[in-house]
Design a protein around this motif. Structure first.
Motif, PDB file in Angstrom:
ATOM      1  N   TYR A  93       0.727  -1.562  -0.091  1.00 36.90           N
ATOM      2  CA  TYR A  93       0.197  -0.249   0.093  1.00 36.90           C
ATOM      3  C   TYR A  93       1.366   1.235   0.697  1.00 36.90           C
ATOM      4  O   TYR A  93       0.142   2.360   0.061  1.00 36.90           O
ATOM      5  CB  TYR A  93      -0.951  -0.002   1.954  1.00 36.90           C
ATOM      6  CG  TYR A  93      -1.867  -1.290   1.181  1.00 36.90           C
ATOM      7  CD1 TYR A  93      -2.819  -1.041   0.399  1.00 36.90           C
ATOM      8  CD2 TYR A  93      -1.859  -2.440   2.411  1.00 36.90           C
ATOM      9  CE1 TYR A  93      -3.935  -2.284   0.041  1.00 36.90           C
ATOM     10  CE2 TYR A  93      -2.785  -3.503   1.663  1.00 36.90           C
ATOM     11  CZ  TYR A  93      -3.787  -3.735   1.113  1.00 36.90           C
ATOM     12  OH  TYR A  93      -4.222  -4.656   0.819  1.00 36.90           O
ATOM     13  N   ARG A  95       2.163   4.510  -1.800  1.00 30.74           N
ATOM     14  CA  ARG A  95       2.095   4.864  -2.753  1.00 30.74           C
ATOM     15  C   ARG A  95       3.272   5.706  -3.030  1.00 30.74           C
ATOM     16  O   ARG A  95       3.720   6.840  -2.794  1.00 30.74           O
ATOM     17  CB  ARG A  95       0.995   5.275  -3.084  1.00 30.74           C
ATOM     18  CG  ARG A  95       0.791   6.658  -2.615  1.00 30.74           C
ATOM     19  CD  ARG A  95      -1.142   7.069  -2.023  1.00 30.74           C
ATOM     20  NE  ARG A  95      -0.794   7.900  -0.836  1.00 30.74           N
ATOM     21  CZ  ARG A  95      -2.263   8.485  -0.391  1.00 30.74           C
ATOM     22  NH1 ARG A  95      -3.432   7.345  -0.725  1.00 30.74           N
ATOM     23  NH2 ARG A  95      -1.939   8.990   0.425  1.00 30.74           N
ATOM     24  N   ARG A 100      -4.168  14.761  -9.119  1.00 27.24           N
ATOM     25  CA  ARG A 100      -5.928  14.629  -9.608  1.00 27.24           C
ATOM     26  C   ARG A 100      -5.975  15.718 -10.758  1.00 27.24           C
ATOM     27  O   ARG A 100      -6.173  16.277  -9.992  1.00 27.24           O
ATOM     28  CB  ARG A 100      -6.672  14.253  -8.568  1.00 27.24           C
ATOM     29  CG  ARG A 100      -8.350  13.588  -8.255  1.00 27.24           C
ATOM     30  CD  ARG A 100      -8.898  13.225  -7.485  1.00 27.24           C
ATOM     31  NE  ARG A 100      -9.910  12.504  -8.643  1.00 27.24           N
ATOM     32  CZ  ARG A 100     -11.342  11.373  -7.762  1.00 27.24           C
ATOM     33  NH1 ARG A 100     -10.491  11.918  -6.156  1.00 27.24           N
ATOM     34  NH2 ARG A 100     -12.071  11.178  -7.778  1.00 27.24           N
ATOM     35  N   ASP A 154      -9.388  10.681 -11.604  1.00 23.00           N
ATOM     36  CA  ASP A 154      -8.644  10.048 -10.259  1.00 23.00           C
ATOM     37  C   ASP A 154      -6.936  10.507 -10.229  1.00 23.00           C
ATOM     38  O   ASP A 154      -6.820  11.538 -10.947  1.00 23.00           O
ATOM     39  CB  ASP A 154      -9.488   8.623 -10.654  1.00 23.00           C
ATOM     40  CG  ASP A 154      -9.341   7.435  -9.075  1.00 23.00           C
ATOM     41  OD1 ASP A 154      -8.964   8.748  -8.280  1.00 23.00           O
ATOM     42  OD2 ASP A 154      -9.996   6.411  -8.902  1.00 23.00           O
ATOM     43  N   TRP A 155      -6.972   9.520  -9.403  1.00 23.59           N
ATOM     44  CA  TRP A 155      -5.566   9.802  -9.471  1.00 23.59           C
ATOM     45  C   TRP A 155      -4.652   9.254  -9.579  1.00 23.59           C
ATOM     46  O   TRP A 155      -4.653   8.168 -10.525  1.00 23.59           O
ATOM     47  CB  TRP A 155      -5.616   9.347  -7.447  1.00 23.59           C
ATOM     48  CG  TRP A 155      -6.031  10.388  -6.164  1.00 23.59           C
ATOM     49  CD1 TRP A 155      -7.338   9.473  -5.867  1.00 23.59           C
ATOM     50  CD2 TRP A 155      -5.464  11.670  -6.208  1.00 23.59           C
ATOM     51  NE1 TRP A 155      -7.602  11.087  -5.111  1.00 23.59           N
ATOM     52  CE2 TRP A 155      -6.224  11.774  -4.687  1.00 23.59           C
ATOM     53  CE3 TRP A 155      -4.713  12.157  -6.265  1.00 23.59           C
ATOM     54  CZ2 TRP A 155      -6.649  12.865  -4.552  1.00 23.59           C
ATOM     55  CZ3 TRP A 155      -4.321  13.253  -5.573  1.00 23.59           C
ATOM     56  CH2 TRP A 155      -5.512  13.744  -3.722  1.00 23.59           C
ATOM     57  N   ARG A 196      -1.367  14.790  -3.511  1.00 25.36           N
ATOM     58  CA  ARG A 196      -0.733  14.156  -1.965  1.00 25.36           C
ATOM     59  C   ARG A 196       0.401  13.413  -2.321  1.00 25.36           C
ATOM     60  O   ARG A 196       1.195  12.879  -3.272  1.00 25.36           O
ATOM     61  CB  ARG A 196      -1.876  13.019  -1.883  1.00 25.36           C
ATOM     62  CG  ARG A 196      -1.896  11.890  -2.554  1.00 25.36           C
ATOM     63  CD  ARG A 196      -3.416  10.999  -2.164  1.00 25.36           C
ATOM     64  NE  ARG A 196      -3.778   9.740  -3.233  1.00 25.36           N
ATOM     65  CZ  ARG A 196      -4.911   9.295  -2.928  1.00 25.36           C
ATOM     66  NH1 ARG A 196      -5.345   9.152  -2.563  1.00 25.36           N
ATOM     67  NH2 ARG A 196      -4.936   8.528  -4.023  1.00 25.36           N
ATOM     68  N   THR A 201      -0.541   4.405   1.742  1.00 27.54           N
ATOM     69  CA  THR A 201      -2.594   4.475   1.359  1.00 27.54           C
ATOM     70  C   THR A 201      -2.652   4.668   2.335  1.00 27.54           C
ATOM     71  O   THR A 201      -2.390   3.341   3.677  1.00 27.54           O
ATOM     72  CB  THR A 201      -3.110   3.853   0.563  1.00 27.54           C
ATOM     73  OG1 THR A 201      -2.293   4.151  -0.811  1.00 27.54           O
ATOM     74  CG2 THR A 201      -4.225   4.394  -0.097  1.00 27.54           C
ATOM     75  N   ASP A 204      -8.363   3.171   5.585  1.00 22.58           N
ATOM     76  CA  ASP A 204      -9.865   3.908   5.025  1.00 22.58           C
ATOM     77  C   ASP A 204     -10.358   3.166   3.596  1.00 22.58           C
ATOM     78  O   ASP A 204     -11.246   3.480   3.274  1.00 22.58           O
ATOM     79  CB  ASP A 204     -10.113   5.123   5.855  1.00 22.58           C
ATOM     80  CG  ASP A 204     -10.690   4.927   7.103  1.00 22.58           C
ATOM     81  OD1 ASP A 204     -11.130   3.739   7.731  1.00 22.58           O
ATOM     82  OD2 ASP A 204     -10.406   6.050   8.029  1.00 22.58           O
ATOM     83  N   GLU A 205      -8.792   4.261   3.194  1.00 22.27           N
ATOM     84  CA  GLU A 205      -9.362   4.606   1.043  1.00 22.27           C
ATOM     85  C   GLU A 205      -9.184   2.856   0.829  1.00 22.27           C
ATOM     86  O   GLU A 205      -9.213   2.393  -0.351  1.00 22.27           O
ATOM     87  CB  GLU A 205      -8.160   5.079   0.883  1.00 22.27           C
ATOM     88  CG  GLU A 205      -8.283   6.296   1.162  1.00 22.27           C
ATOM     89  CD  GLU A 205      -7.167   7.697   0.565  1.00 22.27           C
ATOM     90  OE1 GLU A 205      -6.792   7.015  -0.640  1.00 22.27           O
ATOM     91  OE2 GLU A 205      -6.736   8.169   1.315  1.00 22.27           O
ATOM     92  N   VAL A 206      -8.832   1.724   1.494  1.00 24.88           N
ATOM     93  CA  VAL A 206      -8.881   0.319   0.878  1.00 24.88           C
ATOM     94  C   VAL A 206      -8.716  -0.249   1.762  1.00 24.88           C
ATOM     95  O   VAL A 206      -8.891  -2.219   1.663  1.00 24.88           O
ATOM     96  CB  VAL A 206      -6.745  -0.394   0.967  1.00 24.88           C
ATOM     97  CG1 VAL A 206      -6.264   1.462  -0.381  1.00 24.88           C
ATOM     98  CG2 VAL A 206      -6.079   0.036   2.200  1.00 24.88           C
ATOM     99  N   ARG A 207      -9.300  -0.034   3.059  1.00 28.65           N
ATOM    100  CA  ARG A 207     -10.395  -1.177   3.694  1.00 28.65           C
ATOM    101  C   ARG A 207     -11.623  -2.843   3.058  1.00 28.65           C
ATOM    102  O   ARG A 207     -11.136  -2.957   3.315  1.00 28.65           O
ATOM    103  CB  ARG A 207     -11.004  -0.330   5.017  1.00 28.65           C
ATOM    104  CG  ARG A 207     -12.133  -1.719   5.733  1.00 28.65           C
ATOM    105  CD  ARG A 207     -12.973  -0.503   6.415  1.00 28.65           C
ATOM    106  NE  ARG A 207     -12.366   0.650   7.523  1.00 28.65           N
ATOM    107  CZ  ARG A 207     -11.260   0.272   8.661  1.00 28.65           C
ATOM    108  NH1 ARG A 207     -11.474  -1.257   8.618  1.00 28.65           N
ATOM    109  NH2 ARG A 207     -10.595   0.890   9.180  1.00 28.65           N
ATOM    110  N   GLN A 209     -11.422  -2.772  -0.310  1.00 27.85           N
ATOM    111  CA  GLN A 209     -10.647  -3.812  -1.044  1.00 27.85           C
ATOM    112  C   GLN A 209     -10.174  -4.637  -0.549  1.00 27.85           C
ATOM    113  O   GLN A 209     -10.426  -6.125  -0.739  1.00 27.85           O
ATOM    114  CB  GLN A 209      -9.438  -2.831  -1.928  1.00 27.85           C
ATOM    115  CG  GLN A 209      -8.699  -3.308  -2.442  1.00 27.85           C
ATOM    116  CD  GLN A 209      -6.956  -2.807  -2.721  1.00 27.85           C
ATOM    117  OE1 GLN A 209      -7.337  -1.676  -3.250  1.00 27.85           O
ATOM    118  NE2 GLN A 209      -5.777  -2.953  -3.172  1.00 27.85           N
TER     119      GLN A 209
END
Length: 462
Positions: A93, A95, A100, A154-155, A196, A201, A204-207, A209
């Motif tokens: 995770y 990055r 964006r 998106d990013w 960013r 990461t 919360d952004e990959v939860r 997933q």
């Protein structure tokens, strides 16, 4: 070491050379403008009836143990998700620095007036700078698939976009809008909407997933367990396929009568299942068949063998085959006239028939022109300079080939070339072995990325 057998095979493909001149007479050059009559089509159909048969068709009943409901039924505790994240965040995770952006794209289609496209793009840019809603303008004017999302891309990190787009985006402040940016796709208006730094990461952004990933693993175990239970009961022969499906809460569905390459009812295209269904005999029941959606069990309910297709269902194909056959016969006749002129008169005869003589330059079997099928290549490499070959069926027409030269000719040349080829084969083998070793290492290694070094390499490559 490279064996003599390997060397001889490579010699056949890469060592022997030839050079030829040739003409290709295509069916399309000889097609008549007049359509065949109904009587002629019917006569052709009668004479070639065995060619026009229906495909074998089968009907099967099947039970699908669907993976998706199992994935949704699995409850993954938040503690498990957090634990997985903590154990894997460094390697999975991390990055790079990201931006964006949203854009409005004005494509430049082939033959379009670029000045006119630029003028239209400038009008929209003026609207943006006058306070227009960027997302709404993107929906209205953008020629990109992102238009539906208001132009949002998106990013993304460096290296994801074409260089002109990336350079313009990274030069913008947050919320800034670019001038017109020209790329291979057309003109872009870019708005930088987020930035960013490089880092990890947040959970919360990959939860979701991770939840899906862990759930998939548990669901797969559940899927295999259910399939094993179904198979065990089938093997015990305590119930018929149809009864067992109902007893275990599954619905047996029907594929309908289908050919092997068609969709299997609601299963859609499932090549693995189709292969098994068309392998079995009538009334046979399969074992578990893995497909994308889960595991299938199938029973063959009906087999319909190939049979002559009624003329009305294949009339267009019959007509097309007849027209092609006549055209090929005419091409073969013209090719025979060129052959009759002999090697000396080959060029003049081809010119008279108004066909271009092509020169290949030196080639091997592996690098032969696409017009040559295997039979033509075999013939070429068994003839000598000044031989004239033809008429021959090629990949896409009738060929007449004049041999220019074959090589290598002398024993010394052959010995030298074989020695070079043996060395090349040995080098390829070493490279293949190293590549396989590298793949094994990569599969088993934990790779740490030096983001600073990578960024510096990326900067130098631009």
């Amino acid at each position: 070491d490279v064996s003599d057998t390997e060397l001889e095979k490579a010699w056949k493909d890469e060592g022997e050379t030839a050079e030829v001149d040739y003409v290709i007479l295509r069916e399309s050059d000889f097609k008549s403008s007049a359509d065949p009559s109904s009587n002629e089509i019917e006569a052709w159909y009668r004479d070639h009836r065995s060619t026009y048969v229906t495909a074998e068709k089968r009907r099967a009943g099947y039970v699908l143990i669907d993976r998706d409901p199992l994935v949704k039924s699995v409850d993954i505790p938040d503690a498990d998700i957090s634990d997985y994240y903590e154990k894997n965040k460094e390697k999975m995770y991390r990055r790079p620095e990201q931006r964006r952006a949203s854009h409005v794209l004005f494509k430049i289609e082939p033959g379009a007036d670029e000045t006119a496209v630029r003028a239209k793009a400038q009008q929209v840019l003026d609207k943006v700078r006058a306070g227009g809603d960027f997302a709404q303008l993107a929906r209205e004017y953008s020629g990109d698939s992102s238009a539906a999302d208001g132009g949002d891309l998106d990013w993304f990190g460096r290296g994801r976009m074409v260089p002109e787009f990336e350079q313009a985006t990274w030069a913008l402040p947050l919320g800034g809008v670019s001038d017109l940016v020209r790329s291979q796709f057309g003109f872009h208006i870019i708005k930088m909407t987020g930035e960013r730094p490089a880092g990890i990461t947040p959970l919360d952004e990959v939860r979701d997933q991770i939840r899906q990933q862990l759930g998939f693993g548990e669901a797969q175990e559940l899927l295999l367990s259910k399939a094993e239970e179904f198979k065990s009961k089938l093997d015990s022969q305590s119930s018929s396929f149809e009864s067992l499906a109902g007893e275990m809460g599954y619905t047996m569905k029907d594929t309908g009568l289908v050919a092997k390459t068609e969709q299997l009812g609601e299963l859609g295209y499932a090549p693995q299942a189709a292969e098994e269904i068309f392998r079995m005999k009538q009334s046979d029941v399969s074992g578990p068949i893995n497909i994308g959606r889960g595991i299938v069990f199938a029973k063959v309910l009906e087999v319909r063998q190939p049979e002559p297709a009624p003329l009305d269902t294949v009339r267009d194909k019959v007509k097309d085959d007849l027209v092609k056959s006549r055209a090929r016969d005419k091409a073969r006749t013209a090719a025979a006239r060129i052959v009759a002129a002999g090697a000396v008169g080959f060029k003049a005869a081809a010119d008279k028939e108004k066909f271009e003589v092509k020169s290949t330059g030196e080639f091997t079997r592996a690098t032969a022109p696409g017009d040559f099928n295997d039979d033509v290549k075999k013939s070429i490499f068994s003839h000598r300079a000044d031989d004239l070959l033809g008429p021959r069926d090629g990949a896409d027409g009738i060929l007449v080939v004049k041999m220019i030269k074959r090589g290598p000719q002398s024993e010394a040349e052959i010995t030298q070339r074989k020695a070079q080829l043996r060395s090349q084969l040995a080098q390829r083998r070493r490279e293949d072995a190293f590549g396989a070793l590298l793949q094994r290492v990569q599969r088993n290694a934990v790779i740490d990325y030096n983001e600073t070094a990578l960024e510096e390499l990326n900067r130098r490559s631009r």
